[in-house]
Design an enzyme around this catalytic site. Structure first.
Site, mmCIF file in Angstrom:
data_model
loop_
_atom_site.group_PDB
_atom_site.id
_atom_site.type_symbol
_atom_site.label_atom_id
_atom_site.label_comp_id
_atom_site.label_asym_id
_atom_site.label_seq_id
_atom_site.Cartn_x
_atom_site.Cartn_y
_atom_site.Cartn_z
ATOM 1 N N HIS A 10 31.423 -45.320 -85.353
ATOM 2 C CA HIS A 10 31.899 -46.434 -85.078
ATOM 3 C C HIS A 10 32.874 -47.173 -85.932
ATOM 4 C CE1 HIS A 10 27.652 -47.020 -84.397
ATOM 5 N NE2 HIS A 10 27.663 -46.231 -83.916
ATOM 6 N N CYS A 61 40.414 -43.719 -67.166
ATOM 7 C CA CYS A 61 40.077 -44.720 -68.086
ATOM 8 C C CYS A 61 39.817 -43.953 -69.565
ATOM 9 C CB CYS A 61 39.784 -45.671 -68.127
ATOM 10 S SG CYS A 61 37.692 -45.897 -67.815
HETATM 11 C C1 PEP Z 1 35.611 -42.162 -70.909
HETATM 12 O O1 PEP Z 1 33.721 -41.370 -71.224
HETATM 13 O O2 PEP Z 1 36.669 -41.421 -70.752
HETATM 14 C C2 PEP Z 1 35.018 -43.433 -71.312
HETATM 15 C C3 PEP Z 1 36.527 -44.278 -71.274
HETATM 16 O O3 PEP Z 1 34.089 -43.760 -72.132
HETATM 17 P P1 PEP Z 1 33.995 -43.830 -73.782
HETATM 18 O O4 PEP Z 1 35.095 -43.071 -74.221
HETATM 19 O O5 PEP Z 1 33.338 -45.207 -73.744
HETATM 20 O O6 PEP Z 1 32.558 -43.101 -73.982
#
Ligand code: PEP
Ligand code: MG
Length: 758
Positions: A372, A685
């Site tokens: 975190h 993303c």
């Molecule tokens: C991903 O898995 O690409 C994503 C954007 O989610 P996180 O990094 O928050 O798991």
């Protein structure tokens, strides 16, 4: 029992004498010389010696009763060398009736110790750090008892308080501590947040100072401990009952487990024993905490480590209840300018306590990319390196430190030339940033006129300021779990509503996509315990938790609907594995919408609902899914770790698989083509979108919208504006057919040949 009482009596007598010597005037050398004499006499040992750690990896004989006085400040052992080095390395006591037959025994002729058979030694520990070793030796083979080991440990703790943070060797000794402790050193760890920084080391010590170590009256200390424990239990109770989960079975389990742990008999018994040995209640808690930290270094099993962590955490809580009200508890306020924080581990809220203005970088002994604290550090754009072994042992407060967050390297006490080179690199970066900032209003359009939407991934309010100082159009991924992780309780609907409203106010007219909670797996809430999983990334997390505990999702969607009354609302669900899951989540949203309608409350002006593609199986349901979603967002971090079956947090695999492999490219092309056919907007993303070469591949594959960590926007903006999509698309298509492990080098060469700023 009488024997036990006698041994406690003896321990208390010794401790009081040591305390009196410590408090007396005189040089450190005089005092420690006296201390070894007292210990030898009280423990009926011919030898008592104190070795002090120096320059990070050397133990120097500092005071002795019984060994040859000429050996003082001459005899040195490296950490791990000889029995003394062995004790320091493992941070655990040793008691041997025949020391010389131990494989680690290292004979030092200058000490004259060959005549001593038995040896008992304990680490001098403070805050889990080994400051030295305290040893007693006997001529005859002797079996030291558990009580004697305990007594020596207690004395070592008092000695630790005396020597900690003092320039022990700076008092006219021939060899100065500067000699070794100013040696430059290079350590490597795991990059958690990129960037370069130079600063002055500050040790992060969330510990309250223990001002009184030795107690006169154990009964009074037992009573103080009992009162503090009661206060702690009731504080824990009110913390849990304040959480908005009281009716759920889950919550009861959590509360019970935590409370049960706080009442762990073994833990409390060890504290009581330390009080019996003559310590004050707070010194006893600290002693057990330090022992636990030393054990933590030995333990590999993650479950057990976590348990030991809990004891550490509870010890800090208990110390707060025992604290002297005068004690200065504010550590954060003291951060000097240009500080590089060095810590064993740190929570996200602790990092936020420090003023960003003075904080240059963070170095952690623990920490993984998904910790975190790393998430928060990324939001604050502070370079962070984790997994630096014994950072606290190697770095002294006040040392100059260079942190290369991109490569996970720390330079401690670097030479003039290295410093100069880094100052240059930092300056070059700043200049580049200034150039990006100056170009932020240039349209994000390729050389052949294709518009690419660049968004940011956000999780904290502070991320949102990048919307104004970069070319970002909006927020492509708002990770809603971050505020849940930094709070000490589950936010209720009102608190969540206020939070989302604030986000919407800060982004203004720009779009923002809220991702519903991606909890579970490695994103564990401090106040919400779940059982440990062997494979948390593919475990009970995200939408799986939301569908099994629908009250969480109901509450979150209710808050999102309330916050966006009369405005646009974009919601997406994480870790969808099959269409049916999306349908169930959507029906919860429909219920919440009907609830508002029934009450005549205002609805969002426009509602768009999407899914994240993070699990490969969903790609084979795209025709059905795309009829039901308003948009799709590829979470490349999770998607590709499952696609390649390669844990993204495992450094051993970091070089093995590449997201720029032909298989990944053709898979992503398949996804884009299905979305294009269905007329559903698709975005990416994951971290890929923030790396210029990987983002170049995404653009070539047909992505027209990508969302990235805010600091990446400037570079990606420059990359897009120097790229021509038509030739790029053609080139990428040709790469997909190659049998190569990775096409990264080829793409880099392509970018260089075509003048692409990547
Ligand atoms: C991903 O898995 O690409 C994503 C954007 O989610 P996180 O990094 O928050 O798991
Ligand atoms: Mg993910």
């Amino acid at each position: 029992m009488t024997q036990q009482r006698e041994s406690w009596e003896a321990a208390r007598r010794l401790l009081r004498r040591v305390r009196d010597v410590m408090a007396a005037p005189g040089s450190m050398q005089d005092r420690l010389d006296f201390v070894v004499r007292i210990i030898a006499a009280e423990m009926v040992a011919e030898v008592c010696s104190i070795y002090i750690r120096r320059g990070g990896d050397m133990l120097v004989l500092y005071a002795t009763q019984g060994l040859n006085p000429e050996a003082v400040r001459v005899t040195r052992l490296a950490i791990g060398e000889g029995l003394v080095g062995h004790i320091a390395e493992r941070a655990l006591p040793i008691a041997l009736s025949e020391a010389q037959s131990h494989p680690d025994f290292a004979y030092r002729p200058e000490t004259g110790e060959e005549i001593y058979h038995s040896l008992m030694g304990v680490p001098i520990l403070r805050a889990g750090r080994v400051l030295g070793v305290l040893v007693v030796q006997n001529r005859t083979p002797r079996q030291y008892t558990e009580d004697e080991i305990e007594t020596l440990q207690t004395v070592a703790m008092v000695v630790a308080e005396l020597v900690a943070g003092r320039d022990i060797f700076g008092d006219g000794a021939a060899e100065t501590s500067a000699e070794t402790s100013t040696r430059p050193k290079r350590l490597s760890g795991t990059p958690l947040c990129g960037g370069l920084a130079i600063g002055t080391a500050v040790l992060h010590e969330p510990r309250l100072p223990v001002r009184r170590m030795v107690a006169e009256d154990p009964e009074a200390e037992f009573e103080r401990l009992a009162v503090a424990l009661r206060e702690m239990y009731s504080a824990l109770d009110s913390m849990f009952s304040a959480a908005d989960l009281s009716s759920s079975g889950e919550h009861r389990d959590v509360l019970d487990t935590y409370r049960m742990f706080a009442q762990d008999r073994g833990w409390i018994e060890r504290i009581r024993e330390a009080i019996s040995g003559g310590l004050t209640a707070e010194a006893a808690v600290r002693k057990v905490q330090d022992d636990t930290r030393a054990r933590m270094r030995q333990v590999r099993d993650p479950y057990f480590r976590e348990r030991l962590h809990d004891i550490d955490d509870l010890s800090n809580r208990l110390l707060q209840h025992l604290a002297d009200p005068e004690a200065d508890q504010s550590i954060a306020s003291q951060l000097p300018e240009g500080a590089v924080l060095v810590a064993r581990s740190m929570g996200p809220a602790e990092l936020l306590d420090y003023s960003r203005k003075n904080l240059q970088a963070v170095i952690l002994e623990q920490g993984s990319p998904t910790a975190h604290v790393a998430i928060v550090a990324r939001a604050l754009d502070i370079p962070v390196i984790g997994g630096i072994d014994d950072a606290l042992g190697n770095i002294q407060p006040g040392d100059t430190v260079i942190v290369d967050g991109d490569h996970g390297i720390v330079f401690i006490r670097p030479g003039e030339q290295i410093q100069q080179a880094f100052v240059e690199s930092v300056r070059a970066r700043e200049e580049q940033r200034a150039i990006y900032a100056a170009q932020k209003d240039e349209p994000t359009v390729t050389l052949d006129g294709v518009r690419i939407v660049l968004n940011i991934n956000a999780g904290l309010f502070i991320d949102l300021q990048h919307l104004h100082d970069s070319a970002a159009a909006g927020v492509g991924l708002y990770r809603t779990e971050v505020p849940f992780m930094v709070e000490d309780r589950l936010p209720d609907v009102a608190a969540q509503t206020e939070f989302y409203q604030r986000v919407l106010d800060l982004v203004g007219d720009r779009p923002v996509v809220f991702r519903t909670l991606d909890l579970g797996g490695d994103k564990i809430l401090p106040y919400w315990r779940t059982t440990r999983e062997a494979n948390p990334a593919m475990g009970w997390r995200a939408i799986r938790v939301a569908l099994d505990r629908p009250y969480l999702l109901h509450q979150q969607l209710r808050a999102l609907l309330r916050a966006s009354a009369g405005r646009d609302l974009n919601v997406m669900f994480p870790m969808v594995t099959e269409v049916a899951e999306f349908e169930r989540a959507r029906s919860i949203l429909a219920t919440e919408i009907r609830r508002r309608e029934r009450r005549g409350a205002e609805l969002p002006r426009r509602l768009r609902v999407g899914a994240m593609l993070e699990v490969p199986s969903l790609a084979w349901q795209l025709p059905a899914l795309l009829q039901r979603v308003d948009f799709l967002s590829v979470g490349s971090n999770d998607l590709l770790q499952f696609f390649l079956a390669a844990d993204r947090t495992n450094p051993r695999l970091a070089q093995r698989y590449d997201v720029l492999s032909p298989a990944v490219l053709s898979f992503l092309r398949f996804v884009v083509s299905k979305c294009d056919e269905a007329g559903v907007p698709v975005s990416c993303c994951g971290e890929m979108a923030g790396d210029p070469i990987e983002a170049l591949a995404l653009v070539g594959l047909g992505f027209r919208s990508i969302s990235m960590p805010p600091p990446a926007v400037g570079r990606i903006h420059a990359m897009v504006r120097s790229t021509s999509v038509s030739s790029l698309a053609e080139y990428i298509r040709s790469l997909e057919r190659l049998p190569d492990h990775s096409v990264r080098a080829k793409l880099k060469a392509y970018a260089a040949d075509h003048g692409i700023a990547a």
